[in-house]
Design a protein around this motif. Structure first.
Motif, PDB file in Angstrom:
ATOM      1  N   SER A  16      -1.104   0.710  -1.540  1.00  0.00           N
ATOM      2  CA  SER A  16       0.352   1.092  -1.090  1.00  0.00           C
ATOM      3  C   SER A  16       1.050   0.534  -2.458  1.00  0.00           C
ATOM      4  CB  SER A  16       0.651   0.501  -0.054  1.00  0.00           C
ATOM      5  OG  SER A  16      -0.096   1.220   1.167  1.00  0.00           O
ATOM      6  N   VAL A  17       0.594   0.756  -3.723  1.00  0.00           N
ATOM      7  CA  VAL A  17       1.460   0.135  -4.800  1.00  0.00           C
ATOM      8  C   VAL A  17       1.425   1.478  -6.121  1.00  0.00           C
ATOM      9  CG1 VAL A  17       1.126  -2.400  -4.537  1.00  0.00           C
ATOM     10  CG2 VAL A  17      -0.756  -1.020  -5.710  1.00  0.00           C
ATOM     11  N   THR A  18       1.906   2.322  -5.447  1.00  0.00           N
ATOM     12  CA  THR A  18       1.891   3.729  -6.485  1.00  0.00           C
ATOM     13  C   THR A  18       2.636   3.358  -7.687  1.00  0.00           C
ATOM     14  OG1 THR A  18       3.815   4.650  -5.181  1.00  0.00           O
ATOM     15  CG2 THR A  18       1.275   5.323  -4.447  1.00  0.00           C
ATOM     16  N   GLY A  19       3.686   2.694  -7.614  1.00  0.00           N
ATOM     17  CA  GLY A  19       4.375   2.207  -8.893  1.00  0.00           C
ATOM     18  C   GLY A  19       3.722   1.476  -9.977  1.00  0.00           C
ATOM     19  N   TRP A  20       2.777   0.852  -9.511  1.00  0.00           N
ATOM     20  CA  TRP A  20       2.144  -0.317 -10.495  1.00  0.00           C
ATOM     21  C   TRP A  20       1.381   0.208 -11.597  1.00  0.00           C
ATOM     22  CZ3 TRP A  20       0.071  -5.158  -7.506  1.00  0.00           C
ATOM     23  CH2 TRP A  20       1.270  -5.834  -6.801  1.00  0.00           C
ATOM     24  N   ARG A  21       0.983   1.422 -11.404  1.00  0.00           N
ATOM     25  CA  ARG A  21      -0.113   2.229 -12.158  1.00  0.00           C
ATOM     26  C   ARG A  21      -1.388   1.305 -12.802  1.00  0.00           C
ATOM     27  NH1 ARG A  21       1.682   6.702 -10.576  1.00  0.00           N
ATOM     28  NH2 ARG A  21       3.595   7.408 -11.198  1.00  0.00           N
ATOM     29  N   ILE A  22      -1.935   0.739 -11.766  1.00  0.00           N
ATOM     30  CA  ILE A  22      -3.214  -0.181 -12.215  1.00  0.00           C
ATOM     31  C   ILE A  22      -4.315   0.545 -11.995  1.00  0.00           C
ATOM     32  CG2 ILE A  22      -4.442  -2.355 -11.871  1.00  0.00           C
ATOM     33  CD1 ILE A  22      -1.743  -3.727 -11.838  1.00  0.00           C
ATOM     34  N   GLY A  23      -5.181   0.958 -12.807  1.00  0.00           N
ATOM     35  CA  GLY A  23      -6.261   1.775 -12.554  1.00  0.00           C
ATOM     36  C   GLY A  23      -7.427   1.311 -13.493  1.00  0.00           C
ATOM     37  N   TRP A  24      -8.451   2.185 -13.389  1.00  0.00           N
ATOM     38  CA  TRP A  24      -9.895   2.019 -14.106  1.00  0.00           C
ATOM     39  C   TRP A  24     -10.766   3.189 -14.185  1.00  0.00           C
ATOM     40  CZ3 TRP A  24      -8.633  -0.421  -9.622  1.00  0.00           C
ATOM     41  CH2 TRP A  24      -9.456  -0.225  -8.602  1.00  0.00           C
ATOM     42  N   ALA A  25     -11.563   3.067 -15.229  1.00  0.00           N
ATOM     43  CA  ALA A  25     -12.620   3.979 -15.279  1.00  0.00           C
ATOM     44  C   ALA A  25     -14.095   3.420 -15.415  1.00  0.00           C
ATOM     45  CB  ALA A  25     -12.212   4.748 -16.492  1.00  0.00           C
ATOM     46  N   ILE A  26     -14.540   3.976 -15.118  1.00  0.00           N
ATOM     47  CA  ILE A  26     -16.236   3.682 -14.752  1.00  0.00           C
ATOM     48  C   ILE A  26     -17.138   4.648 -15.677  1.00  0.00           C
ATOM     49  CG2 ILE A  26     -18.316   2.579 -13.558  1.00  0.00           C
ATOM     50  CD1 ILE A  26     -16.395   1.918 -11.159  1.00  0.00           C
ATOM     51  N   CYS A  27     -17.770   4.306 -16.766  1.00  0.00           N
ATOM     52  CA  CYS A  27     -18.300   5.418 -17.348  1.00  0.00           C
ATOM     53  C   CYS A  27     -19.375   4.745 -18.682  1.00  0.00           C
ATOM     54  CB  CYS A  27     -17.320   6.420 -17.998  1.00  0.00           C
ATOM     55  SG  CYS A  27     -16.077   5.785 -19.000  1.00  0.00           S
ATOM     56  N   PRO A  28     -20.051   5.875 -19.051  1.00  0.00           N
ATOM     57  CA  PRO A  28     -20.926   5.290 -20.123  1.00  0.00           C
ATOM     58  C   PRO A  28     -20.011   4.729 -21.235  1.00  0.00           C
ATOM     59  CG  PRO A  28     -21.745   7.349 -19.453  1.00  0.00           C
ATOM     60  CD  PRO A  28     -20.323   6.985 -18.722  1.00  0.00           C
ATOM     61  N   ALA A  29     -20.479   3.981 -22.214  1.00  0.00           N
ATOM     62  CA  ALA A  29     -19.666   3.287 -23.300  1.00  0.00           C
ATOM     63  C   ALA A  29     -19.049   4.090 -24.259  1.00  0.00           C
ATOM     64  CB  ALA A  29     -20.615   2.298 -23.823  1.00  0.00           C
ATOM     65  N   ALA A  53      -2.238  -9.665  -9.035  1.00  0.00           N
ATOM     66  CA  ALA A  53      -2.049  -9.232  -7.694  1.00  0.00           C
ATOM     67  C   ALA A  53      -3.370  -8.180  -7.415  1.00  0.00           C
ATOM     68  CB  ALA A  53      -0.847  -8.740  -7.672  1.00  0.00           C
ATOM     69  N   ALA A  54      -3.807  -7.535  -8.367  1.00  0.00           N
ATOM     70  CA  ALA A  54      -4.774  -6.356  -8.621  1.00  0.00           C
ATOM     71  C   ALA A  54      -6.114  -7.090  -8.252  1.00  0.00           C
ATOM     72  CB  ALA A  54      -4.855  -5.592  -9.760  1.00  0.00           C
ATOM     73  N   LEU A  55      -6.281  -8.235  -8.888  1.00  0.00           N
ATOM     74  CA  LEU A  55      -7.536  -9.140  -8.451  1.00  0.00           C
ATOM     75  C   LEU A  55      -7.414  -9.546  -7.007  1.00  0.00           C
ATOM     76  CD1 LEU A  55      -7.646 -11.247 -11.561  1.00  0.00           C
ATOM     77  CD2 LEU A  55      -9.137  -9.363 -11.049  1.00  0.00           C
ATOM     78  N   THR A  56      -6.366  -9.859  -6.485  1.00  0.00           N
ATOM     79  CA  THR A  56      -6.462 -10.483  -5.025  1.00  0.00           C
ATOM     80  C   THR A  56      -6.644  -9.035  -4.249  1.00  0.00           C
ATOM     81  OG1 THR A  56      -4.872 -12.028  -5.654  1.00  0.00           O
ATOM     82  CG2 THR A  56      -4.964 -11.415  -3.442  1.00  0.00           C
ATOM     83  N   ALA A  57      -5.876  -8.040  -4.543  1.00  0.00           N
ATOM     84  CA  ALA A  57      -6.427  -6.955  -3.629  1.00  0.00           C
ATOM     85  C   ALA A  57      -7.583  -6.542  -3.680  1.00  0.00           C
ATOM     86  CB  ALA A  57      -5.442  -5.631  -4.301  1.00  0.00           C
ATOM     87  N   LEU A  58      -8.322  -6.665  -4.942  1.00  0.00           N
ATOM     88  CA  LEU A  58      -9.769  -5.986  -5.090  1.00  0.00           C
ATOM     89  C   LEU A  58     -10.686  -6.991  -4.008  1.00  0.00           C
ATOM     90  CD1 LEU A  58      -9.704  -4.602  -8.605  1.00  0.00           C
ATOM     91  CD2 LEU A  58      -9.899  -3.342  -6.473  1.00  0.00           C
ATOM     92  N   ARG A  59     -10.272  -7.985  -3.729  1.00  0.00           N
ATOM     93  CA  ARG A  59     -11.134  -8.970  -2.957  1.00  0.00           C
ATOM     94  C   ARG A  59     -10.684  -8.872  -1.485  1.00  0.00           C
ATOM     95  NH1 ARG A  59      -9.281 -13.228  -7.290  1.00  0.00           N
ATOM     96  NH2 ARG A  59     -11.140 -12.925  -8.875  1.00  0.00           N
ATOM     97  N   SER A  60     -10.141  -7.797  -1.118  1.00  0.00           N
ATOM     98  CA  SER A  60      -9.673  -7.793   0.225  1.00  0.00           C
ATOM     99  C   SER A  60     -11.048  -7.502   0.948  1.00  0.00           C
ATOM    100  CB  SER A  60      -8.756  -6.457   0.359  1.00  0.00           C
ATOM    101  OG  SER A  60      -7.731  -6.683  -0.206  1.00  0.00           O
ATOM    102  N   TYR A  72      -3.503   5.368   8.441  1.00  0.00           N
ATOM    103  CA  TYR A  72      -3.464   6.749   8.007  1.00  0.00           C
ATOM    104  C   TYR A  72      -4.123   7.968   8.876  1.00  0.00           C
ATOM    105  CZ  TYR A  72      -2.180   4.950   3.329  1.00  0.00           C
ATOM    106  OH  TYR A  72      -1.349   4.364   2.555  1.00  0.00           O
ATOM    107  N   LYS A  73      -5.174   7.570   9.519  1.00  0.00           N
ATOM    108  CA  LYS A  73      -5.499   8.408  10.214  1.00  0.00           C
ATOM    109  C   LYS A  73      -4.536   8.712  11.518  1.00  0.00           C
ATOM    110  CE  LYS A  73      -9.622   9.526  13.368  1.00  0.00           C
ATOM    111  NZ  LYS A  73      -8.507  10.185  14.548  1.00  0.00           N
ATOM    112  N   SER A  74      -3.754   7.599  12.054  1.00  0.00           N
ATOM    113  CA  SER A  74      -3.060   7.812  13.199  1.00  0.00           C
ATOM    114  C   SER A  74      -1.815   8.477  12.815  1.00  0.00           C
ATOM    115  CB  SER A  74      -2.578   6.389  13.732  1.00  0.00           C
ATOM    116  OG  SER A  74      -1.529   6.509  14.545  1.00  0.00           O
ATOM    117  N   LYS A  75      -1.394   8.201  11.396  1.00  0.00           N
ATOM    118  CA  LYS A  75      -0.051   8.893  10.949  1.00  0.00           C
ATOM    119  C   LYS A  75      -0.505  10.499  10.363  1.00  0.00           C
ATOM    120  CE  LYS A  75       2.019   4.781   9.026  1.00  0.00           C
ATOM    121  NZ  LYS A  75       2.271   4.104   7.950  1.00  0.00           N
TER     122      LYS A  75
END
Length: 187
Positions: A16-29, A53-60, A72-75
């Motif tokens: 739920s942090v759409t404004g942060w714009r933190i992402g990644w790609a996993i692919c061949p070099a 914060a991203a590191l903390t989130a990814l360790r959830s 989300y299913k309920s909503k």
């Protein structure tokens, strides 16, 4: 497929942090090198606190994701029930998104764009016209067949990634508007 697959993801929706714009790609070099080259020319780095914060989130824990999925299913189920009750049709129930793509009721004579405009004006509820999600080979609306027009302009998209209070308020406004007690009936 592994040699030609690029997997992208981000924190946006899962945390739920759409404004942060933190992402990644996993692919061949060889893809990663090209992606980095493009990335450094068109974007800025994410602020350091967001990266921490991203590191903390990814360790959830897995329980976080279970709770998020259930929320989300309920909503989703709540909004789908409200929209169905007032006449919309659910073609496909989403299982990995927080958007409902709803077909306008058959009795509605408005296009998706006109319906959304009236919905905003009369109820203060925002949706997205479905026509923006379809591709046509024609740049002119008049070149489309009547069937194509009706298909492309019969859907609208609602987001259910909102607070329960926001969804309840939107539900009430939709019900009043479409029942006619809150203004002009839209269909």
């Amino acid at each position: 497929m592994q040699k030609r697959t690029i997997i992208t993801s981000s924190l946006s929706k899962s945390f739920s942090v759409t404004g942060w714009r933190i992402g990644w790609a996993i692919c061949p070099a060889y893809f990663a090198s090209a992606i980095r080259n493009i990335h450094v020319k068109i974007t800025d780095s994410a602020p350091a606190p967001f990266q921490e914060a991203a590191l903390t989130a990814l360790r959830s824990s897995p329980e976080y994701f279970d709770a998020l999925r259930q929320d989300y299913k309920s909503k989703r189920d709540y909004l789908a029930q409200v929209l169905t009750k007032v006449g919309f049709q659910v073609s496909v129930m989403p299982k990995g998104s927080f958007f409902l793509f709803m077909e306008l009721p058959r009795t509605c004579t408005l296009s998706d764009v006109d319906f959304v405009e009236e919905l905003i004006k009369q109820a203060g509820v925002v949706a997205v016209p479905g026509c923006v999600f379809f591709h046509t080979n024609s740049s002119k609306l008049e070149d489309l067949s009547l069937t194509a027009i009706s298909y492309h302009r019969r859907y609208i998209r609602f987001a259910f990634c909102k607070s329960e209070e926001t969804l309840a308020a939107a539900s009430q406004k939709l019900t009043e508007l479409i029942d006619g007690s809150g203004g002009l009936k839209l269909f």
